[in-house]
Every structure is written in structure tokens, then in C-alpha cells.
Design an enzyme around this catalytic site. Sequence first.
Site, PDB file in Angstrom:
ATOM      1  N   ASP A  67       0.809  -1.214   0.000  1.00 41.64           N
ATOM      2  CA  ASP A  67       0.000   0.000   0.000  1.00 41.64           C
ATOM      3  C   ASP A  67       0.845   1.268   0.000  1.00 41.64           C
ATOM      4  OD1 ASP A  67       0.894  -0.525   2.574  1.00 41.64           O
ATOM      5  OD2 ASP A  67      -1.087  -0.937   3.384  1.00 41.64           O
ATOM      6  N   HIS A 138      -7.543  -4.904   9.950  1.00 44.80           N
ATOM      7  CA  HIS A 138      -7.234  -4.647   8.546  1.00 44.80           C
ATOM      8  C   HIS A 138      -5.940  -5.346   8.121  1.00 44.80           C
ATOM      9  CE1 HIS A 138      -4.956  -0.613   9.515  1.00 44.80           C
ATOM     10  NE2 HIS A 138      -4.075  -1.575   9.347  1.00 44.80           N
ATOM     11  N   GLU A 143      -9.948  -2.065   5.123  1.00 48.53           N
ATOM     12  CA  GLU A 143     -10.611  -1.783   6.394  1.00 48.53           C
ATOM     13  C   GLU A 143     -11.894  -2.603   6.522  1.00 48.53           C
ATOM     14  OE1 GLU A 143      -9.060  -0.040   8.471  1.00 48.53           O
ATOM     15  OE2 GLU A 143      -8.191   1.774   7.635  1.00 48.53           O
TER      16      GLU A 143
HETATM   17  C1  F6R Z   1       1.428  -1.617   6.200  1.00 50.60           C
HETATM   18  C2  F6R Z   1       0.081  -2.161   6.244  1.00 50.60           C
HETATM   19  C3  F6R Z   1      -0.746  -2.200   7.480  1.00 50.60           C
HETATM   20  C4  F6R Z   1       0.037  -2.549   8.749  1.00 50.60           C
HETATM   21  C5  F6R Z   1      -0.880  -2.571   9.953  1.00 50.60           C
HETATM   22  C6  F6R Z   1      -0.101  -2.827  11.231  1.00 50.60           C
HETATM   23  O1  F6R Z   1       1.957  -1.690   4.896  1.00 50.60           O
HETATM   24  O2  F6R Z   1      -0.388  -2.571   5.230  1.00 50.60           O
HETATM   25  O3  F6R Z   1      -1.777  -3.136   7.296  1.00 50.60           O
HETATM   26  O4  F6R Z   1       0.653  -3.795   8.574  1.00 50.60           O
HETATM   27  O5  F6R Z   1      -1.529  -1.338  10.078  1.00 50.60           O
HETATM   28  O6  F6R Z   1       0.722  -1.748  11.497  1.00 50.60           O
HETATM   29  P1  F6R Z   1       1.866  -1.810  12.608  1.00 50.60           P
HETATM   30  O7  F6R Z   1       2.837  -2.833  12.148  1.00 50.60           O
HETATM   31  O8  F6R Z   1       2.476  -0.436  12.616  1.00 50.60           O
HETATM   32  O9  F6R Z   1       1.194  -2.181  13.884  1.00 50.60           O
END
Ligand code: F6R
Length: 247
Positions: A67, A138, A143
Site C-alpha cells: 500500500d 485490517h 478496512e
Molecule cells: C502496512 C500495512 C498495514 C500494517 C498494519 C499494522 O503496509 O499494510 O496493514 O501492517 O496497520 O501496522 P503496525 O505494524 O504499525 O502495527
Amino acid sequence: MELGFYASSEQLDREAAQRIIDLIHNKPGAILGLATGSTPLGVYEHLISACRQQRVSFRQAVSFNLDEYVGLPSGHSESYRSYMNKMLFRHVDFDAANTHLPDGNAPDLEQECARYDLMIKEAGYPDLQILGLGHNGHIGFNEPDQTLSSRTHVVRLSEQTRHANARFFPSLDEVPTQAITMGVGTILKSKRLLLIVKGSDKADIVHRALTGPITTELPASLLQTHPELTVMMDEDAAVHFNRNYQR
Ligand code: F6R
């Protein structure tokens, strides 16, 4: 589904990095699906030291990120392109031309989504996709919703996700409201998925995602349908699992 429980996050990172290194040894031109956020940082650190010690080379490898934010000026420190350059690409021997993220500044975002999805398809889909887990379930920026778009698409970020990501921006107002994300259908096309989950704040959601009903209201639950899903959890994230748990 393969579940791996790790006593420390460091141990988990080492094992996840080793899986990637083994893949590249077997297939130097492997396609890696990469993620940003806090979760994969330790894995990237291990990959950087392995590359410095010449235990792995990414020269022939290809990457596609999950993303990218929409509308951050090019070179913005919090764009996912900047994150990837800073946290991995700049320190290893990837050919920059082989590292791909959606362009969140494309003049026609719909066209950009279609272009990105087609490029992943034509490359043959990732051999291994790394995933983190959002607090609301997500994956990528898919979402919770009544329906989910299968392919790469533009998404409006939930307020919960914007708040969670505000820690990287000077203020909440500066967190983008939209992103481009691979859809769950595209993610599920990867040959193998590696979901990494750390921390007690994700203990409930990872348990629900892997053992509860499969529903678009909890996008990570759709991962249950993938035949080659590996989930690595640290001790804090794994509290609700029986460690002998097998599916
Ligand atoms: C990042 C992504 C998100 C994160 C998720 C967890 O490229 O696609 O889905 O993997 O928001 O974020 P963290 O690792 O910061 O807790």
C-alpha cells in the site's frame, strides 16, 4: 495454517528473516510482497545485516508493497516509498527498478490501481507476502466493511487507522485520509502469506481473525482461506492461543 509462537520479538524477527533468506537462496529472482508499519522493522534489520554479511543478495529479487498513502508530496518522509527506502532498500542490493509501490500521486488513481494490479499479476504474484495486522483487523489498508474490493483500489482510511498512524506525523490533521491498497483478492493470490503479529494490543484481534468466522468485517479473517498461511506471533500476541493449537 502454520502457527509459530516466539518467546521474544527478536526471535520471531530472526525466524521470519530466515524464511525470506531461504526463499531467495532457492529462488534468487523471488517476488516479495512487503509491508510497512512497525511490525516488519526487526525483520528488515535482520535482512540488512544478512545482506551486509553477504548471506543473501536481493540483486535479482522483485518487490511489491501492499500500500501507499494518497496525496503525500513525493519524497515526504512518511510516504511508504520513503519508509521502504529508509528501512530496507537503501541498505541492501535490491535493484531500485525492481521495487514497486503504488503511486499515491498518480493523476488518475483508478488507472494507477489497475496498472499496479496488472503489474503484480504479470509478474506472477508474490512468492511470499509479509503482512502486519491492524488493530481493527485490517490487512494492507483493507478496512472492515460489509464488502471488500478484491483488487488494488483506493480506500478511505478509518479514523481508528488514522489515529494509529498519527504517531508518525506531526499532527492527526496531516495523516492522509486515503490510500491505495492491494485488495484482499490480490493478497490471497500470493503463493505464501506470512502474517506477523506482535504485542498484547493485538492479542484479541489476531485470535478472532484466525479462529472466528470469516467475514469482511474482519478482513484478516479471510486469510484463513489461504492454503499456505504462516502466522508468527510473539508471546504477548499469542496469549489466547493454546500453544498446541493446530488446524
Ligand atoms: C502496512 C500495512 C498495514 C500494517 C498494519 C499494522 O503496509 O499494510 O496493514 O501492517 O496497520 O501496522 P503496525 O505494524 O504499525 O502495527
